[in-house]
Write a protein that holds these residues in place. Structure first.
Motif, PDB file in Angstrom:
ATOM      1  N   ALA A 191     -83.578-124.534 -13.632  1.00 28.77           N
ATOM      2  CA  ALA A 191     -84.673-124.027 -12.804  1.00 28.77           C
ATOM      3  C   ALA A 191     -84.167-123.591 -11.433  1.00 28.77           C
ATOM      4  O   ALA A 191     -84.608-122.587 -10.874  1.00 28.77           O
ATOM      5  CB  ALA A 191     -85.752-125.093 -12.654  1.00 28.77           C
ATOM      6  N   ALA A 192     -83.209-124.357 -10.901  1.00 30.06           N
ATOM      7  CA  ALA A 192     -82.656-124.005  -9.596  1.00 30.06           C
ATOM      8  C   ALA A 192     -81.848-122.718  -9.659  1.00 30.06           C
ATOM      9  O   ALA A 192     -81.761-121.977  -8.679  1.00 30.06           O
ATOM     10  CB  ALA A 192     -81.780-125.148  -9.077  1.00 30.06           C
ATOM     11  N   ARG A 193     -81.264-122.450 -10.815  1.00 36.59           N
ATOM     12  CA  ARG A 193     -80.414-121.269 -10.984  1.00 36.59           C
ATOM     13  C   ARG A 193     -81.222-120.018 -11.297  1.00 36.59           C
ATOM     14  O   ARG A 193     -80.748-118.896 -11.106  1.00 36.59           O
ATOM     15  CB  ARG A 193     -79.415-121.528 -12.111  1.00 36.59           C
ATOM     16  N   ALA A 194     -82.438-120.192 -11.773  1.00 39.15           N
ATOM     17  CA  ALA A 194     -83.252-119.045 -12.179  1.00 39.15           C
ATOM     18  C   ALA A 194     -83.543-118.154 -10.979  1.00 39.15           C
ATOM     19  O   ALA A 194     -83.744-118.649  -9.863  1.00 39.15           O
ATOM     20  CB  ALA A 194     -84.562-119.527 -12.795  1.00 39.15           C
ATOM     21  N   PRO A 195     -83.549-116.840 -11.192  1.00 37.10           N
ATOM     22  CA  PRO A 195     -83.853-115.925 -10.080  1.00 37.10           C
ATOM     23  C   PRO A 195     -85.235-116.226  -9.501  1.00 37.10           C
ATOM     24  O   PRO A 195     -86.196-116.438 -10.235  1.00 37.10           O
ATOM     25  CB  PRO A 195     -83.831-114.532 -10.749  1.00 37.10           C
ATOM     26  N   GLN A 196     -85.286-116.277  -8.199  1.00 30.74           N
ATOM     27  CA  GLN A 196     -86.557-116.552  -7.539  1.00 30.74           C
ATOM     28  C   GLN A 196     -87.311-115.237  -7.314  1.00 30.74           C
ATOM     29  O   GLN A 196     -86.706-114.207  -7.023  1.00 30.74           O
ATOM     30  CB  GLN A 196     -86.309-117.237  -6.186  1.00 30.74           C
ATOM     31  N   PRO A 197     -88.628-115.250  -7.496  1.00 29.61           N
ATOM     32  CA  PRO A 197     -89.393-114.018  -7.273  1.00 29.61           C
ATOM     33  C   PRO A 197     -89.263-113.548  -5.834  1.00 29.61           C
ATOM     34  O   PRO A 197     -89.147-114.361  -4.912  1.00 29.61           O
ATOM     35  CB  PRO A 197     -90.835-114.437  -7.597  1.00 29.61           C
ATOM     36  N   ALA A 198     -89.237-112.251  -5.685  1.00 29.11           N
ATOM     37  CA  ALA A 198     -89.138-111.687  -4.342  1.00 29.11           C
ATOM     38  C   ALA A 198     -90.363-112.091  -3.530  1.00 29.11           C
ATOM     39  O   ALA A 198     -91.473-112.145  -4.060  1.00 29.11           O
ATOM     40  CB  ALA A 198     -89.040-110.161  -4.417  1.00 29.11           C
ATOM     41  N   PRO A 199     -90.162-112.432  -2.288  1.00 29.96           N
ATOM     42  CA  PRO A 199     -91.305-112.838  -1.470  1.00 29.96           C
ATOM     43  C   PRO A 199     -92.292-111.686  -1.302  1.00 29.96           C
ATOM     44  O   PRO A 199     -91.909-110.517  -1.224  1.00 29.96           O
ATOM     45  CB  PRO A 199     -90.658-113.207  -0.117  1.00 29.96           C
ATOM     46  N   THR A 200     -93.551-112.040  -1.284  1.00 25.72           N
ATOM     47  CA  THR A 200     -94.592-111.032  -1.079  1.00 25.72           C
ATOM     48  C   THR A 200     -94.532-110.535   0.356  1.00 25.72           C
ATOM     49  O   THR A 200     -94.519-111.343   1.292  1.00 25.72           O
ATOM     50  CB  THR A 200     -95.982-111.648  -1.346  1.00 25.72           C
ATOM     51  N   PRO A 201     -94.449-109.227   0.525  1.00 23.23           N
ATOM     52  CA  PRO A 201     -94.385-108.708   1.899  1.00 23.23           C
ATOM     53  C   PRO A 201     -95.610-109.134   2.694  1.00 23.23           C
ATOM     54  O   PRO A 201     -96.735-109.144   2.184  1.00 23.23           O
ATOM     55  CB  PRO A 201     -94.350-107.179   1.713  1.00 23.23           C
ATOM     56  N   VAL A 202     -95.373-109.503   3.912  1.00 20.21           N
ATOM     57  CA  VAL A 202     -96.456-109.912   4.807  1.00 20.21           C
ATOM     58  C   VAL A 202     -96.697-108.780   5.791  1.00 20.21           C
ATOM     59  O   VAL A 202     -95.781-108.353   6.494  1.00 20.21           O
ATOM     60  CB  VAL A 202     -96.102-111.210   5.554  1.00 20.21           C
ATOM     61  N   VAL A 203     -97.917-108.283   5.794  1.00 19.56           N
ATOM     62  CA  VAL A 203     -98.269-107.208   6.718  1.00 19.56           C
ATOM     63  C   VAL A 203     -98.897-107.835   7.953  1.00 19.56           C
ATOM     64  O   VAL A 203     -99.907-108.539   7.864  1.00 19.56           O
ATOM     65  CB  VAL A 203     -99.253-106.219   6.066  1.00 19.56           C
ATOM     66  N   VAL A 204     -98.279-107.626   9.069  1.00 17.69           N
ATOM     67  CA  VAL A 204     -98.785-108.155  10.330  1.00 17.69           C
ATOM     68  C   VAL A 204     -99.547-107.049  11.044  1.00 17.69           C
ATOM     69  O   VAL A 204     -98.995-105.984  11.335  1.00 17.69           O
ATOM     70  CB  VAL A 204     -97.635-108.665  11.222  1.00 17.69           C
ATOM     71  N   VAL A 205    -100.815-107.282  11.269  1.00 17.38           N
ATOM     72  CA  VAL A 205    -101.647-106.307  11.964  1.00 17.38           C
ATOM     73  C   VAL A 205    -101.682-106.689  13.440  1.00 17.38           C
ATOM     74  O   VAL A 205    -102.163-107.767  13.802  1.00 17.38           O
ATOM     75  CB  VAL A 205    -103.064-106.271  11.383  1.00 17.38           C
ATOM     76  N   VAL A 206    -101.159-105.824  14.260  1.00 17.07           N
ATOM     77  CA  VAL A 206    -101.144-106.063  15.705  1.00 17.07           C
ATOM     78  C   VAL A 206    -102.331-105.329  16.317  1.00 17.07           C
ATOM     79  O   VAL A 206    -102.438-104.111  16.203  1.00 17.07           O
ATOM     80  CB  VAL A 206     -99.835-105.559  16.337  1.00 17.07           C
ATOM     81  N   PRO A 207    -103.249-106.058  16.913  1.00 16.92           N
ATOM     82  CA  PRO A 207    -104.411-105.378  17.505  1.00 16.92           C
ATOM     83  C   PRO A 207    -103.993-104.444  18.631  1.00 16.92           C
ATOM     84  O   PRO A 207    -103.040-104.718  19.363  1.00 16.92           O
ATOM     85  CB  PRO A 207    -105.265-106.544  18.023  1.00 16.92           C
ATOM     86  N   THR A 208    -104.688-103.342  18.707  1.00 16.52           N
ATOM     87  CA  THR A 208    -104.421-102.384  19.774  1.00 16.52           C
ATOM     88  C   THR A 208    -105.019-102.902  21.068  1.00 16.52           C
ATOM     89  O   THR A 208    -106.204-103.227  21.132  1.00 16.52           O
ATOM     90  CB  THR A 208    -105.027-101.015  19.431  1.00 16.52           C
ATOM     91  N   ILE A 209    -104.180-103.005  22.070  1.00 18.49           N
ATOM     92  CA  ILE A 209    -104.632-103.487  23.372  1.00 18.49           C
ATOM     93  C   ILE A 209    -104.827-102.279  24.284  1.00 18.49           C
ATOM     94  O   ILE A 209    -103.893-101.499  24.485  1.00 18.49           O
ATOM     95  CB  ILE A 209    -103.605-104.443  23.994  1.00 18.49           C
ATOM     96  N   PRO A 210    -106.040-102.084  24.765  1.00 16.41           N
ATOM     97  CA  PRO A 210    -106.262-100.926  25.636  1.00 16.41           C
ATOM     98  C   PRO A 210    -105.398-101.001  26.881  1.00 16.41           C
ATOM     99  O   PRO A 210    -105.116-102.098  27.376  1.00 16.41           O
ATOM    100  CB  PRO A 210    -107.757-101.019  25.979  1.00 16.41           C
ATOM    101  N   PRO A 211    -104.942 -99.857  27.363  1.00 13.11           N
ATOM    102  CA  PRO A 211    -104.092 -99.875  28.555  1.00 13.11           C
ATOM    103  C   PRO A 211    -104.842-100.416  29.758  1.00 13.11           C
ATOM    104  O   PRO A 211    -106.063-100.242  29.892  1.00 13.11           O
ATOM    105  CB  PRO A 211    -103.724 -98.394  28.747  1.00 13.11           C
ATOM    106  N   THR A 212    -104.111-101.094  30.607  1.00  8.01           N
ATOM    107  CA  THR A 212    -104.706-101.632  31.821  1.00  8.01           C
ATOM    108  C   THR A 212    -105.000-100.485  32.782  1.00  8.01           C
ATOM    109  O   THR A 212    -104.123 -99.659  33.046  1.00  8.01           O
ATOM    110  CB  THR A 212    -103.735-102.621  32.494  1.00  8.01           C
ATOM    111  N   PRO A 213    -106.226-100.405  33.262  1.00  6.27           N
ATOM    112  CA  PRO A 213    -106.545 -99.318  34.190  1.00  6.27           C
ATOM    113  C   PRO A 213    -105.650 -99.357  35.419  1.00  6.27           C
ATOM    114  O   PRO A 213    -105.285-100.430  35.916  1.00  6.27           O
ATOM    115  CB  PRO A 213    -108.010 -99.595  34.567  1.00  6.27           C
ATOM    116  N   THR A 214    -105.258 -98.187  35.884  1.00  4.98           N
ATOM    117  CA  THR A 214    -104.427 -98.097  37.072  1.00  4.98           C
ATOM    118  C   THR A 214    -105.262 -98.413  38.305  1.00  4.98           C
ATOM    119  O   THR A 214    -106.358 -97.883  38.482  1.00  4.98           O
ATOM    120  CB  THR A 214    -103.831 -96.688  37.202  1.00  4.98           C
TER     121      THR A 214
END
Length: 262
Positions: free
Chosen positions: A147-170
């Protein structure tokens, strides 16, 4: 044939606290894996008189890993000379059965019987170097090793959603705060803004801007009008949006009656 790791662990745990016979570590591990119903095979067939031979002839070794999966052999090496008078097992090594989490079942534990110890504590007890663990035993694969030698399934890609931060007013800090001596009206004049404010608000703005980047003063109508013109010109040169209506209104308000605002 594949050796059943789960059954071996069950047999080993069933022996904990019982006498096992000092120096019989390999014989007990062999028994936990179902011996003598099977005999050694492969390159080391018939040569497993010492525990160290399991490591020597193993086909799949994991040196130095103190956290093997449950159900595989763990091995220790020989020492260079007898540790006490009559020590005939010093070159033989040692073997136990991993139960996971860095622990294993060993014969001849500190209680004198079969016991459960951490793999590192066992090395300290017997004075032997820890070698690692093997996926196989005496020529046969173990189910845990496979079992330890068996190929391990590829990890599921994790999509990280970064919230859009509005620009700081000048925020403009290079501002001039002026009061027309004719209309007594306060103005804030900057590179991009011209605002009319009350007396209290003008003092608030002046106090809020630190350092020497601001000026609060009372100017003549002509000078006040000139500052407004200068602000408009600078904004025009920079192609900045401006409200001509506001600028013109301020200009007209501060222009003295006998002069024409430019």
């Amino acid at each position: 044939m594949i050796l059943d790791s789960a059954a071996a662990i069950q047999r080993a745990r069933g022996q904990v606290g019982k006498a096992d016979g000092a120096g019989a570590c390999l014989a007990n591990v062999y028994k936990w894996f179902g011996g003598p119903a099977w005999s050694s095979t492969g390159p080391g067939a018939g040569q497993y008189n010492w525990a160290i031979k399991v490591w020597t002839f193993a086909q799949h070794k994991h040196p130095g890993d103190y956290y093997p999966p449950a159900g595989v052999p763990v091995l220790y090496g020989p020492v260079g000379s007898p540790r006490w008078r009559g020590d005939v097992n010093y070159p033989c090594g040692d073997i136990g059965l991993s139960i996971g989490g860095g622990f294993a079942v060993f014969t001849d534990s500190p209680t004198g019987n079969t016991g459960i110890m951490s793999i590192s504590a066992r090395a300290a007890q017997i004075g032997r170097p820890y070698l690692g663990w093997t996926e196989d035993l005496m020529g046969y694969d173990t189910t845990a090793g496979q079992a330890a030698r068996a190929p391990q399934p590829a990890p599921t890609p994790v999509v990280v959603v970064v919230p859009t931060i509005p620009p700081t007013p000048t925020v403009e800090t290079d501002m001039i705060y002026v009061k027309s001596d004719k209309s007594k009206t306060n103005y804030i004049i900057g590179e991009t803004t011209v605002m009319q404010v009350t007396d209290s608000r003008a003092r608030t703005y002046s106090a809020a801007i630190p350092g020497d980047t601001h000026l609060f003063a009372t100017l003549s109508s002509a000078r006040c009008a000139g500052l407004i013109d200068d602000c408009r010109q600078r904004r025009d040169q920079a192609n900045l949006a401006t409200s001509k209506v506001i600028v013109d209104a301020l200009h007209a308000e501060d222009a003295p009656s006998d002069e024409v605002a430019g």
